[in-house]
Structure formats: structure tokens, C-alpha cells
Design an enzyme around this catalytic site. Sequence first.
Site, PDB file in Angstrom:
ATOM      1  N   SER A  18       0.830  -1.212   0.000  1.00 17.14           N
ATOM      2  CA  SER A  18       0.000   0.000   0.000  1.00 17.14           C
ATOM      3  C   SER A  18       0.867   1.266   0.000  1.00 17.14           C
ATOM      4  O   SER A  18       1.830   1.380   0.761  1.00 17.14           O
ATOM      5  CB  SER A  18      -0.900   0.020   1.245  1.00 17.14           C
ATOM      6  OG  SER A  18      -1.531   1.275   1.349  1.00 17.14           O
ATOM      7  N   ARG A  19       0.487   2.208  -0.844  1.00 17.37           N
ATOM      8  CA  ARG A  19       1.208   3.488  -0.895  1.00 17.37           C
ATOM      9  C   ARG A  19       0.621   4.505   0.083  1.00 17.37           C
ATOM     10  O   ARG A  19       1.154   5.596   0.238  1.00 17.37           O
ATOM     11  CB  ARG A  19       1.168   4.061  -2.311  1.00 17.37           C
ATOM     12  CG  ARG A  19       2.012   3.267  -3.280  1.00 17.37           C
ATOM     13  CD  ARG A  19       2.155   3.933  -4.632  1.00 17.37           C
ATOM     14  NE  ARG A  19       3.224   3.311  -5.368  1.00 17.37           N
ATOM     15  CZ  ARG A  19       3.082   2.215  -6.127  1.00 17.37           C
ATOM     16  NH1 ARG A  19       1.915   1.637  -6.252  1.00 17.37           N
ATOM     17  NH2 ARG A  19       4.123   1.701  -6.756  1.00 17.37           N
ATOM     18  N   LYS A  69     -13.199  -4.209   1.400  1.00 16.29           N
ATOM     19  CA  LYS A  69     -14.012  -3.011   1.124  1.00 16.29           C
ATOM     20  C   LYS A  69     -15.520  -3.260   1.163  1.00 16.29           C
ATOM     21  O   LYS A  69     -16.288  -2.357   1.475  1.00 16.29           O
ATOM     22  CB  LYS A  69     -13.642  -2.434  -0.242  1.00 16.29           C
ATOM     23  CG  LYS A  69     -12.305  -1.726  -0.267  1.00 16.29           C
ATOM     24  CD  LYS A  69     -12.085  -1.170  -1.660  1.00 16.29           C
ATOM     25  CE  LYS A  69     -10.938  -0.204  -1.701  1.00 16.29           C
ATOM     26  NZ  LYS A  69     -10.914   0.576  -2.927  1.00 16.29           N
ATOM     27  N   ASP A 105     -13.459   7.497  -3.103  1.00 13.27           N
ATOM     28  CA  ASP A 105     -12.898   7.312  -4.455  1.00 13.27           C
ATOM     29  C   ASP A 105     -13.565   8.210  -5.502  1.00 13.27           C
ATOM     30  O   ASP A 105     -12.897   8.707  -6.414  1.00 13.27           O
ATOM     31  CB  ASP A 105     -13.009   5.843  -4.885  1.00 13.27           C
ATOM     32  CG  ASP A 105     -11.873   4.998  -4.322  1.00 13.27           C
ATOM     33  OD1 ASP A 105     -10.837   5.560  -3.942  1.00 13.27           O
ATOM     34  OD2 ASP A 105     -12.042   3.761  -4.257  1.00 13.27           O
ATOM     35  N   ARG A 156     -15.632  -6.051 -20.821  1.00 11.16           N
ATOM     36  CA  ARG A 156     -15.391  -7.354 -21.461  1.00 11.16           C
ATOM     37  C   ARG A 156     -16.522  -8.328 -21.118  1.00 11.16           C
ATOM     38  O   ARG A 156     -17.079  -8.968 -21.997  1.00 11.16           O
ATOM     39  CB  ARG A 156     -14.040  -7.899 -20.969  1.00 11.16           C
ATOM     40  CG  ARG A 156     -13.734  -9.284 -21.430  1.00 11.16           C
ATOM     41  CD  ARG A 156     -12.386  -9.746 -20.919  1.00 11.16           C
ATOM     42  NE  ARG A 156     -12.338  -9.845 -19.456  1.00 11.16           N
ATOM     43  CZ  ARG A 156     -11.280 -10.253 -18.771  1.00 11.16           C
ATOM     44  NH1 ARG A 156     -10.181 -10.590 -19.408  1.00 11.16           N
ATOM     45  NH2 ARG A 156     -11.327 -10.322 -17.453  1.00 11.16           N
ATOM     46  N   THR A 157     -16.864  -8.424 -19.858  1.00  3.64           N
ATOM     47  CA  THR A 157     -17.994  -9.273 -19.443  1.00  3.64           C
ATOM     48  C   THR A 157     -19.240  -8.396 -19.470  1.00  3.64           C
ATOM     49  O   THR A 157     -19.456  -7.571 -18.576  1.00  3.64           O
ATOM     50  CB  THR A 157     -17.747  -9.835 -18.022  1.00  3.64           C
ATOM     51  OG1 THR A 157     -16.463 -10.455 -18.004  1.00  3.64           O
ATOM     52  CG2 THR A 157     -18.822 -10.828 -17.619  1.00  3.64           C
ATOM     53  N   ALA A 159     -22.393  -8.710 -18.979  1.00  7.46           N
ATOM     54  CA  ALA A 159     -23.409  -8.747 -17.917  1.00  7.46           C
ATOM     55  C   ALA A 159     -23.063  -7.763 -16.797  1.00  7.46           C
ATOM     56  O   ALA A 159     -23.960  -7.139 -16.212  1.00  7.46           O
ATOM     57  CB  ALA A 159     -23.530 -10.165 -17.360  1.00  7.46           C
ATOM     58  N   GLY A 241      -3.978   8.501 -13.431  1.00  6.04           N
ATOM     59  CA  GLY A 241      -4.691   8.042 -12.230  1.00  6.04           C
ATOM     60  C   GLY A 241      -4.058   8.419 -10.899  1.00  6.04           C
ATOM     61  O   GLY A 241      -4.698   8.285  -9.856  1.00  6.04           O
TER      62      GLY A 241
END
Length: 280
Positions: A18-19, A69, A105, A156-157, A159, A241
Site C-alpha cells: 500500500s502506498r 471493502k 474514491d 469485457r464481461t 453482464a 490516475g
Amino acid sequence: MDSPAPRAFVIGHPIAHSRSPLLHGFWLRSLGLAGSYERVDVAPANLTGFVRSLADAGWVGGNVTIPHKTAVMALVDDLDVDAEAIGAVNTLWLEGGRLVGGNTDAIGFVANLDEEAPGWDDGAGRRAVVLGAGGAARAVLHGLRRRGFEVVVANRTEASAVALAARFRGEAVAWDRLSARLAMADVVVNTTSLGMAGQPPLRLDLSALHDQAVVCDIVYVPLETALLQSARARGLRAVGGLGMLLHQAVPGFARWFGVTPTVTPALREVLSADVRARAA
Ligand code: NAP
């Protein structure tokens, strides 16, 4: 008697990489505050015990990362509106004796764009295309919706894209039909792990984007992804990011230590150097 210096934590399993200690340690030192921010490895079997006894153990709160989380949501007294909307908690603090779980976030995501691409959300009827439908995509979609964007999700998925589009009142689009939607996008955000060190690059044809569009990649290892490079080559504003990581840390620090810190070039440089050093 003086009250003890506040102690905050980051819990996860594993936690060694972790940073967050580097980031909060920088602020504690540069603001000259007494207090600490410590890594604590908490295995899933020990999460309930840690969270239930954190006040008695003298912690003022802390950050929560993978794999806790979602599980931690059931262990807090209250959730803030962002944690409810996103469906995950990354920050814990005590308020009037109650343990609150929040999620910073989305705040970090929009603050990064505010800083790096001022005016990115100006105007009505703005549209965003979000690539990916994992944990980070939820925060990004929440942030975009809060700023009034219409959102399109591709994953990609498929659903998972459909489920997230329903949750955030957006539209899902098949991955292979993305290019048609890019022509209408004001903001494009990569939230997949494509482009991350050790992963294949994200290959996206940006030629359909209009000239004022902003491209954001929330991947920050490496600092400059192939997607950001192609956006810059195309003359578009490109936002990495790292700033999201830095800005999401601000509200937690303010709650635990009582001072709102600033994301400065010096802080960016410390974290950037760490990213580069670990990649070397
Ligand atoms: P996650 O929940 O595991 O989601 C990963 C996403 O990437 C999913 O949508 C997944 O699609 C997609 N993906 C993975 N491999 C792929 C491939 N080969 N082709 C196409 N799509 C692929 O991860 P996360 O927590 O959302 O994190 C995603 C990225 O965001 C990571 O790079 C992470 O470091 C970064 N991040 C940055 C910040 C910040 O502060 N800047 C914060 C959080 C996360 P499927 O659903 O099809 O598997």
C-alpha cells in the site's frame, strides 16, 4: 492530561504494497502534526474483531483496502451516501462514538479531473464513456453521475456492464461497439486493469473523439499509459490516475487529524518517484 496523538491505519490482506502510508506520512510530516498512519495486515477471519475493537484499541479510523471493502460495510454503525451508492467502504472514522464507513474514491476521481482538466464538466448534457465494470468503475460512475453526466458503460464481461448501467442509470454498450459511441463522448475513462504494469495495453481507437474530449486513465502504474500517450498524440487532454489516489486520501486525513491537507506538486513527486522506483 493531553489526549494521545491520533493513530490511523490502513487495513488489507496483503498490505505491504500500500502506498497510503507514504502519502499520509508526507502530510503528517509536512504539516508538523503529531500522529501516525500505520499498515495493519488483517486477514479476513480477523476483520470483525479488528473493526469492533478499533476505538478501544486507540485508533481514530483508517483506510480499508482489498479484500475488505465490501465486507466492512456490515460492520459499521453508519454508511455515508457515497459508500451506499458505490457499494464499498474505503475510509472509516468515529463520529460521536459511532463508526462511520465512507467512500472517497468518487471524490478523488472528480477532484483529479478538476485539477488536471479544468472545465471538464462544464455545460449541460455531457456524456461519458466508462470502460470496465469492476470496483473502481462504480466510484467513477458515481462521480460522473454526481457531476451530471450521462454515462455509457462497456466491459469485457457484458453482464457486469449491464448491471452497473442499471445501478447508475446509464446505458451498457457491447465492447465491440464502443467506437460508435466514442464520437458522442466528452469524457472517456479507463477503469479496467488493461494498461497496468503486467497487463496488456488498452487498445482503443480515439480518432472518433471530438477535439475537446478528455481522456482519463485511472491506472497509475505506469504513470503514463499507452492510452494517455495516444490521447496526447491526438491533441486531447489526458489525465492519469495518480491524482485520484492522492485526492481520495484528503477527506480521511482531515477527519482523523483535523487538518485538510493539500495535493501539492511535492507530494505528486514523492508518489511518482515511488511508482517509478518499484517499476524499475
Ligand atoms: P477489478 O474490480 O478487478 O475490475 C477489473 C476490470 O478490468 C473489470 O472490468 C475487468 O473486466 C477488466 N479487465 C481485466 N482484464 C481485462 C482484459 N484482459 N480485457 C478487458 N477487460 C479486462 O479492479 P478495480 O479495483 O476496478 O481496478 C481496476 C484498475 O483501476 C486497476 O488498474 C487499479 O489499479 C485502478 N484503480 C486506480 C485507482 C486510483 O486511485 N487511481 C483506484 C482504484 C483502482 P471483466 O469484468 O470482464 O473481468
